[in-house]
Design an enzyme around this catalytic site. Sequence first.
Site, mmCIF file in Angstrom:
data_model
loop_
_atom_site.group_PDB
_atom_site.id
_atom_site.type_symbol
_atom_site.label_atom_id
_atom_site.label_comp_id
_atom_site.label_asym_id
_atom_site.label_seq_id
_atom_site.Cartn_x
_atom_site.Cartn_y
_atom_site.Cartn_z
ATOM 1 N N HIS A 1 48.936 4.481 1.327
ATOM 2 C CA HIS A 1 47.531 4.264 0.969
ATOM 3 C C HIS A 1 47.283 2.771 0.768
ATOM 4 O O HIS A 1 48.187 2.038 0.367
ATOM 5 C CB HIS A 1 47.184 5.051 -0.307
ATOM 6 C CG HIS A 1 45.718 5.099 -0.575
ATOM 7 N ND1 HIS A 1 45.044 4.075 -1.208
ATOM 8 C CD2 HIS A 1 44.784 6.028 -0.253
ATOM 9 C CE1 HIS A 1 43.763 4.386 -1.271
ATOM 10 N NE2 HIS A 1 43.575 5.560 -0.711
ATOM 11 N N GLU B 1 41.226 4.034 6.811
ATOM 12 C CA GLU B 1 40.264 3.647 5.769
ATOM 13 C C GLU B 1 40.146 2.124 5.727
ATOM 14 O O GLU B 1 41.095 1.442 5.332
ATOM 15 C CB GLU B 1 40.756 4.111 4.388
ATOM 16 C CG GLU B 1 41.020 5.595 4.288
ATOM 17 C CD GLU B 1 41.254 6.045 2.850
ATOM 18 O OE1 GLU B 1 40.583 6.975 2.436
ATOM 19 O OE2 GLU B 1 42.095 5.446 2.152
HETATM 20 O O1 G3P Z 1 41.912 7.781 -0.348
HETATM 21 C C1 G3P Z 1 40.532 7.768 -0.429
HETATM 22 C C2 G3P Z 1 39.985 6.434 -0.502
HETATM 23 O O2 G3P Z 1 40.785 5.351 -0.650
HETATM 24 C C3 G3P Z 1 38.570 6.213 -0.329
HETATM 25 O O3 G3P Z 1 38.079 6.022 -1.597
HETATM 26 O O4 G3P Z 1 36.385 6.012 -3.310
HETATM 27 O O5 G3P Z 1 35.909 5.031 -1.057
HETATM 28 O O6 G3P Z 1 36.108 7.499 -1.310
HETATM 29 P P1 G3P Z 1 36.530 6.146 -1.829
#
Ligand code: G3P
Length: 214
Positions: free
Chosen positions: A91, A139
Amino acid sequence: MAVIIINFKTYPQATGENAVRLAELCQELADEHDADIRVAVQAADLYRVSQAVSIPVYAEHVDPIDPGRNTGFILPEAVKAEGAAGTLLNHSEHRLERDVLERSVKEAKDAGLKVVICAATPEEGSEVAALQPEFVAVEPPELIGGEVSVSAAEPEIIRKSVELIDAPLLVGAGIHTGEDVKVALELGAVGVLLASGVTKAEDPKKALLALLDF
Ligand code: G3P
């Protein structure tokens, strides 16, 4: 069916007994809406959450270790024994060197865990897909925890991920709404990974229902 993984991180609203309550809510809505909602929780909460729900529970991280002299590390076999179906790895908030990631994936798989490998870019996602995870989750780090979603701000990243990544794709960062989920699916992702949109919501049930409205 879209895969929706809620990462509980270390938010107080999703820690300890709150983790159990939030996971139970996810379970309730998954059942009612025939949805594939999964949760990723802290190692300390795995057992109690796994005992409380039957939706898949993932660890947020495991370490690449064998049983033995590893004080304070997270043993994949222990995570499996606590009821986890799988684990996140790499992550953005817990990045791993590539050799460590490779060993972690191997140890997790050997322990019988499914593996979701996170990546910051489509290119990184393409490289880590070679490790044959259950999902690669792309992400963009700058959007994590914010109000603006990857679907709204960076659809090109989703398109590029679909093109480059030879594994089922999740996307995440800033996901809050059913529209975010819809765009991700339309562009070719199989689901989303999100945290604050649910964990920090004033009304998590409403937030989950909004996500399911796509
Ligand atoms: O693992 C999920 C993540 O890092 C995204 O976080 O708070 O932007 O949905 P968020």
